[in-house]
Design an enzyme around this catalytic site. Structure first.
Site, PDB file in Angstrom:
ATOM      1  N   THR A 212      -9.720   0.350  -5.767  1.00  0.00           N
ATOM      2  CA  THR A 212      -9.647   1.892  -5.642  1.00  0.00           C
ATOM      3  C   THR A 212      -8.675   2.770  -6.445  1.00  0.00           C
ATOM      4  O   THR A 212      -8.888   3.877  -6.698  1.00  0.00           O
ATOM      5  CB  THR A 212      -9.402   2.526  -4.065  1.00  0.00           C
ATOM      6  N   SER A 213      -8.130   1.941  -7.437  1.00  0.00           N
ATOM      7  CA  SER A 213      -6.873   2.549  -8.319  1.00  0.00           C
ATOM      8  C   SER A 213      -7.426   2.489  -9.602  1.00  0.00           C
ATOM      9  O   SER A 213      -8.688   2.061  -9.838  1.00  0.00           O
ATOM     10  CB  SER A 213      -5.535   1.796  -8.078  1.00  0.00           C
ATOM     11  N   THR A 217      -3.263  -5.190 -11.813  1.00  0.00           N
ATOM     12  CA  THR A 217      -2.595  -6.019 -12.941  1.00  0.00           C
ATOM     13  C   THR A 217      -3.436  -6.591 -13.933  1.00  0.00           C
ATOM     14  O   THR A 217      -3.152  -6.886 -15.052  1.00  0.00           O
ATOM     15  CB  THR A 217      -1.497  -6.692 -12.308  1.00  0.00           C
ATOM     16  N   ASP A 270      -4.848   1.089   8.224  1.00  0.00           N
ATOM     17  CA  ASP A 270      -3.518   0.262   8.078  1.00  0.00           C
ATOM     18  C   ASP A 270      -3.454  -0.656   9.121  1.00  0.00           C
ATOM     19  O   ASP A 270      -3.160  -0.195  10.347  1.00  0.00           O
ATOM     20  CB  ASP A 270      -2.358   1.022   7.518  1.00  0.00           C
ATOM     21  N   SER A 278      -2.640 -10.883   4.569  1.00  0.00           N
ATOM     22  CA  SER A 278      -3.451 -10.736   3.251  1.00  0.00           C
ATOM     23  C   SER A 278      -2.510 -11.022   2.174  1.00  0.00           C
ATOM     24  O   SER A 278      -2.572 -11.874   1.268  1.00  0.00           O
ATOM     25  CB  SER A 278      -3.740  -9.336   3.101  1.00  0.00           C
ATOM     26  N   LYS A 302       1.582   3.316   0.208  1.00  0.00           N
ATOM     27  CA  LYS A 302       1.114   2.615   1.228  1.00  0.00           C
ATOM     28  C   LYS A 302       2.009   2.756   2.541  1.00  0.00           C
ATOM     29  O   LYS A 302       1.557   2.988   3.730  1.00  0.00           O
ATOM     30  CB  LYS A 302       0.658   1.225   0.830  1.00  0.00           C
TER      31      LYS A 302
END
Lengths: 506, 506
Positions: A212-213, A217, A270, A278, A302
């Site tokens: 979603t960003s 990386t 969350d 995860s 977050k």
């Protein structure tokens, strides 16, 4: 034995419709086809599909009219991949057997604790694609907040590891680094890997793409080198350079996690237990033994409070211990973006500027990367506690980090310069004053509207951090796009809203 | 004000693909269309669609290849209906605003209590189609088990009523009857309505079609008369006969409940709070003042223990009281099917046999219907407690109930005889002995495979209840189908499994 398929073969021929609904498996069948009629399948029925050795369960979307011939079925792109099917292949349809693991999900919804066997059964069926998205959503909601205790979190982490691939290494330590996320531009990983590998530690880094960003990386690294490495390629690069910077998606490390995240993100729920499982399942599956985890704290990150960061740190360390994984957490400032660029190539330019020790290199990115690398270095036998930071700084300053980064990229297929966008437009200060706030969420949104991460050169360059004094008309940030349309579109967005970078009278 | 749409209209032309995914709104757009590129939409993005005065939010399924032209978009059938759109119409696409009510769902997931305003906001957005199925699943999981207290259940019920239509009547009492469900063939409603209306009470009954069962009351009634009545037609029939037997789907009574149920059923999660809100919101919206609720208890029924039935009863009565709705509950035997037929027409034949006082009429169905009708009759001022049963029995026995039933059907468009299936096949006892068990779940499944409820005449006729002694080779039940293929298919199913009707040596 069930002999139905022999007596009344429920088969259809596959036709490619080209419908992509991300990772969910869907089958398209005509309402009046012989299979729907015989099996009593209806819209949203769960259907078992057999194709050669492969079995999947898909959700039925019913088609009226001529999109398909009566003897044809279509599949979502995810279902094509899972089945390894080709246009024209014949598939066999049946009702799926009831999933026993769903009773464990129900138990958790009703507030019961789950044991290792329960969670393993759930993760197995999730990974096999047997769960509908609504089942996954119910499981996530049942585990959200603090509804998983330490034992359950450990069991979930182990289950996630057990259902995926695992890479073993014949050396120790295998170090790693992770950021909990939510901070645009926080691209420390390539710098940390370069510093740490230059010192001689082994760091086989796998990273994700953006979900979603505006950039992950792997998206950033892809603007500079090849990142699509399989396990054999990862081993080859690591054997030669002690590290890699690969996309994790080509390796099936913790595949259950990938599926849970797909539903978790749009739900925006969350779960500390799931976050821990995860992160640590991916690290353990990659064969890591020592991990530094960066926990940025800020109102749009977050993790939003210091207290939450502390609880999360404790849980990460405790679960890590049961997996023979040494975890060190670093709570950092998560109030504003890191570096200048937001978007794959723009973040890559920041990374290269730091590694190349350019005057214009963003100091906040450099500082964070050195700090994290210092902590990782302290996992090495020859780096005593407290001196990692100085070691890391020296490795960056004397050019060893740059040389190692170039060597890693060369081993992955060659280093190239990230692209530059053809169209740019600055957004200026409406008045003189001081920058008092930056809305990370809307900044990320504007970068995505400009084209990131799909258009690698697209995104945003921030010109000044919070606290900077600015004159009226001075650029606050610049939009970058690969097409004039996307530039205009991102500009509309930022102009139609309250300012993303807030300037208050001094 | 958001002026984006004026500057860069994100419009596409609609093309009908004919894809039905039940009630979920989905939009199909090409990955390379100008809207996806400009807006940054991706597979599974939530997209706001405007068409004239209508706004909906749909989930994006991305199309590669030639299924759509670049300037075209497709919609799921539900989205066509919600938008009132036609082939070739132009729609405008945008990012939806964040839904504030989702923060209430999150709060509930994290264990907080919700108030009336929170629940009303959620129900409003659910009814408007703004929630994705995974959001609804998370809400259901958060409310499952006993996670809703009495106040929340009352608030949820009120919210469900407030977001739908409500029918008001200028007389009292308005009586109703409901069964909590899970029992094949439990088709008492038409008989109860006929008896109660014959006595002079007002009973404007709306019923559902089957969702997962072989028949709903509306499916059964449809084999005998017209059930698709709007509010005006319902008023007309009730003014003439004091009662109706209509399909509730043509009236928007508690539409939020219809949407929640669509996700709740495949999830197979029971929530007492939601069950209570679901039942009572529909009754209150229909204008009922006095309701008898039948709660069958059995291992394959919705309610499995006497204790659970008691708790549920207390909750139904308590919530009803706050809504000015008098609720009386009746706990009944839910261990085996009621009547003989399972399937729309077969159940209609049972109903008619009881009303017509035929020798072959199933006595268990008759007994249950009389008992329930007796309880409803006791809501009448002229029927004292304890004499309802005798009154009901007399009204059935002297033919008044049949006459009233015929009059109601005539007012709805005429009474017709339910159809008979062309193909039947008995399933016989493999040995002599006694019937010791009937698997309701698999019995319903076999009836559906034979074609019910789509094929109105299809289903199963049971020949003997639990406890009956049988000889070897004697028919236990008979499959009914409208086509030889469906008959063979249902037969395969029952032959390929453990026996549905279990016979133990005497």
């Amino acid at each position: 034995m069930d002999n139905r398929t022999h007596m009344h073969p429920s088969t259809l021929r596959l036709r490619r419709l080209g419908i992509d609904i991300y990772q969910e498996a869907v089958i398209y069948m005509r309402r009046d086809c012989h299979v729907c009629r015989a099996e009593g399948f209806e819209a949203q029925s769960r259907v078992q599909i057999a194709h050669g050795e492969h079995f999947i369960i898909a959700t039925l979307n019913v088609v009226d009219g001529d999109l398909l011939a009566p003897e044809e079925a279509g599949l979502s792109e995810a279902a094509w991949r899972l089945l390894g099917a080709q246009e024209g292949d014949v598939i066999t349809l049946a009702h799926p057997r009831p999933l026993e693991s769903r009773s464990h999900v129900r138990a958790k919804v009703y507030g019961q604790r789950l044991n290792g066997a329960d969670l393993l059964a759930i993760m197995r069926d999730v990974t096999a694609g047997y769960y509908a998205d609504i089942d996954i959503a119910a499981f996530i909601a049942a585990c959200a907040g603090d509804r998983m205790d330490l034992d359950e979190t450990v069991a979930l982490t182990r289950a996630m590891i057990d259902v995926g691939e695992r890479i073993d290494w014949d050396t120790r330590p295998i170090v790693d680094k992770h950021s909990v996320g939510g901070l645009p531009g926080n691209r420390t990983t390539p710098i940390v890997v370069a510093i740490v590998a230059a010192h001689g530690l082994t760091m086989p880094k796998t990273s994700s793409r953006a979900i979603t960003s505006p950039a992950g990386t792997a998206d950033v690294m892809e603007t500079m080198t090849e990142v699509n490495l399989d396990v054999a390629a990862i081993r080859r690069v690591v054997a030669r350079e002690g590290a890699c910077l690969a996309w994790g998606g080509a390796v099936r490390l913790s595949p259950a996690d990938d599926i849970l995240i797909r539903v978790e993100r749009p739900l925006d729920l969350d779960s500390e237990g799931q976050l821990v499982a995860s992160v640590l399942s991916k690290k353990a599956a990659a064969g890591s033994t020592h991990v530094v985890i960066d926990v940025p704290v800020g109102p749009t990150a977050k993790v939003r409070t210091e207290a939450a960061a502390r609880t999360l740190s404790e849980r990460l360390i405790a679960v890590g211990r049961t997996l023979d994984l040494t975890v060190r957490t670093v709570v950092s400032d998560g109030t504003q973006p890191v570096g200048r660029g937001i978007g794959p190539a723009l973040e890559a330019h920041d990374v290269l500027a730091v590694l190349r020790r350019e005057i214009r290199a963003p100091q906040d990115l450099r500082e964070r990367a050195v700090r994290l690398a210092g902590y990782v270095l302290e996992f090495a036998a020859d780096v005593p506690p407290g001196v990692g930071y100085a070691h890391a700084k020296r490795i960056l300053d004397d050019g060893r980090a740059l040389k190692k980064f170039e060597a890693i990229c060369a081993a992955q297929g060659g280093l190239r310069e990230p692209p530059r966008a053809a169209y740019t437009q600055p957004v200026t200060a409406p008045r003189a004053g001081r920058i008092v706030g930056i809305d990370n969420r809307r900044l990320a949104r504007a970068a995505k509207l400009a084209g990131a991460p799909r258009a690698a050169a697209a995104g945003i360059v921030l010109h000044a951090p919070i606290g900077t004094g600015v004159e009226q008309g001075r650029p606050l940030y610049t939009l970058h796009a690969e097409t004039p349309g996307e530039l205009a579109y991102a500009l509309d967005y930022v102009e139609g809203q309250a300012p993303i970078v807030e300037v208050a009278p001094a």
